[in-house]
Design a protein around this motif. Structure first.
Motif, PDB file in Angstrom:
ATOM      1  N   GLU A  46      37.021  30.538 -35.845  1.00 45.68           N
ATOM      2  CA  GLU A  46      37.515  31.652 -35.031  1.00 45.68           C
ATOM      3  C   GLU A  46      38.953  31.433 -34.592  1.00 45.68           C
ATOM      4  O   GLU A  46      39.624  32.375 -34.150  1.00 45.68           O
ATOM      5  CB  GLU A  46      36.632  31.820 -33.793  1.00 45.68           C
ATOM      6  N   CYS A  47      39.421  30.190 -34.699  1.00 47.28           N
ATOM      7  CA  CYS A  47      40.758  29.798 -34.240  1.00 47.28           C
ATOM      8  C   CYS A  47      40.968  30.215 -32.783  1.00 47.28           C
ATOM      9  O   CYS A  47      42.025  30.736 -32.415  1.00 47.28           O
ATOM     10  CB  CYS A  47      41.823  30.415 -35.142  1.00 47.28           C
ATOM     11  N   ALA A  48      39.958  29.961 -31.981  1.00 49.41           N
ATOM     12  CA  ALA A  48      40.005  30.369 -30.575  1.00 49.41           C
ATOM     13  C   ALA A  48      38.860  29.707 -29.822  1.00 49.41           C
ATOM     14  O   ALA A  48      37.829  29.354 -30.411  1.00 49.41           O
ATOM     15  CB  ALA A  48      39.889  31.889 -30.455  1.00 49.41           C
ATOM     16  N   TYR A  49      39.040  29.551 -28.519  1.00 50.86           N
ATOM     17  CA  TYR A  49      37.949  29.096 -27.655  1.00 50.86           C
ATOM     18  C   TYR A  49      38.206  29.596 -26.238  1.00 50.86           C
ATOM     19  O   TYR A  49      39.350  29.832 -25.833  1.00 50.86           O
ATOM     20  CB  TYR A  49      37.790  27.572 -27.677  1.00 50.86           C
ATOM     21  N   THR A  62      41.254  33.271 -23.316  1.00 51.09           N
ATOM     22  CA  THR A  62      40.956  32.723 -24.632  1.00 51.09           C
ATOM     23  C   THR A  62      42.188  32.016 -25.165  1.00 51.09           C
ATOM     24  O   THR A  62      43.253  32.622 -25.294  1.00 51.09           O
ATOM     25  CB  THR A  62      40.525  33.831 -25.613  1.00 51.09           C
ATOM     26  N   ALA A  63      42.038  30.735 -25.442  1.00 51.63           N
ATOM     27  CA  ALA A  63      43.126  29.979 -26.065  1.00 51.63           C
ATOM     28  C   ALA A  63      43.088  30.230 -27.563  1.00 51.63           C
ATOM     29  O   ALA A  63      42.029  30.113 -28.192  1.00 51.63           O
ATOM     30  CB  ALA A  63      42.964  28.496 -25.770  1.00 51.63           C
ATOM     31  N   ARG A 141      35.910  19.449 -18.929  1.00 48.29           N
ATOM     32  CA  ARG A 141      35.041  19.124 -20.054  1.00 48.29           C
ATOM     33  C   ARG A 141      34.582  20.380 -20.783  1.00 48.29           C
ATOM     34  O   ARG A 141      34.681  21.492 -20.248  1.00 48.29           O
ATOM     35  CB  ARG A 141      33.832  18.304 -19.600  1.00 48.29           C
ATOM     36  N   ILE A 142      34.090  20.167 -21.994  1.00 50.87           N
ATOM     37  CA  ILE A 142      33.482  21.241 -22.767  1.00 50.87           C
ATOM     38  C   ILE A 142      32.083  21.481 -22.206  1.00 50.87           C
ATOM     39  O   ILE A 142      31.290  20.551 -22.077  1.00 50.87           O
ATOM     40  CB  ILE A 142      33.404  20.861 -24.259  1.00 50.87           C
ATOM     41  N   PHE A 147      32.326  26.755 -23.778  1.00 48.45           N
ATOM     42  CA  PHE A 147      33.685  27.000 -23.292  1.00 48.45           C
ATOM     43  C   PHE A 147      34.257  25.716 -22.718  1.00 48.45           C
ATOM     44  O   PHE A 147      33.533  24.737 -22.486  1.00 48.45           O
ATOM     45  CB  PHE A 147      33.697  28.118 -22.244  1.00 48.45           C
ATOM     46  N   VAL A 148      35.558  25.722 -22.490  1.00 42.30           N
ATOM     47  CA  VAL A 148      36.264  24.582 -21.907  1.00 42.30           C
ATOM     48  C   VAL A 148      36.529  24.883 -20.440  1.00 42.30           C
ATOM     49  O   VAL A 148      37.107  25.923 -20.098  1.00 42.30           O
ATOM     50  CB  VAL A 148      37.587  24.317 -22.654  1.00 42.30           C
TER      51      VAL A 148
END
Length: 360
Positions: A46-49, A62-63, A141-142, A147-148
């Motif tokens: 997804e190139c995102a989190y 969203t990064a 943390r994750i 999510f982060v």
């Protein structure tokens, strides 16, 4: 400036998110097969989190890095600044993997350092500048592979630079990216000795081993471990640490005052009050003894400390005792695994001048 964060764990994704938030191009490189591969595969496709930043009032965003990859060549050639956010145990393997693709003029940041720049210099024969941090700028943390979560930041983040002649230049770059990064240590040895993990991680685990094993995951280290008697051990550790610092031109600074300087905006507060407040807001853990608090910070941190102290004639019996007992708890020989100054410099006989020349 373009950044590549090396390491896709908690620290790597947190700092990549903060770089992205500042408007800089950032990529994320995973260099191992460890960790939650399902989570990594999802965010890389997804190139995102998703990020929840409690240091910014619970901000959600969203990064979106330029890419998240295991392709070393692509990630290293992309960036001007490489941030190594793996454990220090991985420094050797990371240095070997990235060395063929590093180019002149890049900046390599090690978070944390433990003088790992000297390892990277063995493999990278380019005109590269290094920066070492004593700890991360942000913590978190994750969460549940979803999510982060960013939970804490250090109001003051001090860095060192090798060669020291490039210190002002590197600081001017990093201060644009991280708002709390406006402070310099004299050299990478000073950063190594101010890494708080070297002190509180092994001591906290060692004196709480039975509690950790008995608690079934309900151990809160920073609330429970550091009773008045254990604080005395930290203070005794500081006496030896400050002898080494002064031998290399640095001001003495005890652990609790250093923690207050990093962690608290209001420096008028009592250092122990700040430490207790940090403890009340900290997360659980560890829930087992065979943990990186021993496996990393004993050989990488204490091993380095002892090797330098012996050259100076400083009494390192306390640090050696911690290494011996930690190893006995795990059935490991941490002394044979130590990141000694002899190993870093590639010679059996090391003098004080050798060390001074290596950190200039």
């Amino acid at each position: 400036m373009k950044f590549t964060v090396i390491g896709s764990g908690n620290a790597g994704l947190i700092h990549a998110a903060k770089i992205y938030e500042k408007g800089f191009d950032v990529a994320v490189l995973k260099t191992s097969s460890f960790g939650d591969m399902d989570f990594f595969n999802r965010i890389s496709s997804e190139c995102a989190y998703h990020v929840v930043d409690e240091t910014s009032g619970g901000k959600h965003y969203t990064a979106r890095p330029a890419f998240i990859t295991q392709d070393v060549k692509r990630a290293i050639e992309f960036a001007d600044v490489l941030m190594v956010m793996t454990t220090t145990l991985q420094h050797e393997s990371v240095a070997q993997k990235i060395a063929p693709y590093v180019r002149d003029g890049q900046i390599i940041i090690l978070v944390p350092g433990y003088m790992g720049s000297l390892i990277f210099k063995k493999y990278i024969k380019k005109d590269v500048t290094y920066s070492e941090w004593e700890t991360t700028a942000y913590n978190g943390r994750i969460m549940n592979s979803e999510f982060v979560r960013i939970t804490f930041y250090n109001p003051r983040n001090a860095i060192s630079v090798l060669p020291t002649s490039k210190a002002t230049e590197v600081l001017s770059i990093l201060s644009q990216v991280f708002d709390n990064t406006h402070y310099l240590r004299r050299h990478i040895l000073e950063s190594a000795l101010h890494n708080p993990n070297m002190i509180v991680h092994p001591i906290g685990l060692l004196f709480s081993a039975s509690r950790i094993e008995h608690s079934g995951g309900e151990f809160w280290m920073y609330r429970e471990a550091f009773t008045p008697s254990v604080v005395k051990v930290i203070q005794a550790f500081d006496e030896r640490k400050n002898q080494i610092l002064m031998a290399f031109g640095c001001e003495p600074l005890n652990y609790f005052d250093a923690a207050k300087w990093r962690n608290e905006e209001d420096l008028s507060q009592d250092a122990m009050d700040v430490f207790r407040s940090f403890g009340e807001s900290s997360n659980k853990g560890p829930s087992f003894i065979n943990h990186r608090y021993f496996n990393e910070d004993v050989p990488m941190g204490l091993g380095l400390f002892v090797s330098i102290g012996k050259i100076l004639g400083v009494d390192t019996s306390l640090q050696e005792s911690i290494m011996t007992l930690a190893g006995a708890l795990l059935g490991k020989d941490f002394k044979s695994q130590a990141r000694s100054i002899q190993y870093l410099l590639g010679k059996e006989q090391v003098t004080v001048d050798d060390i001074k020349n290596s950190i200039k």
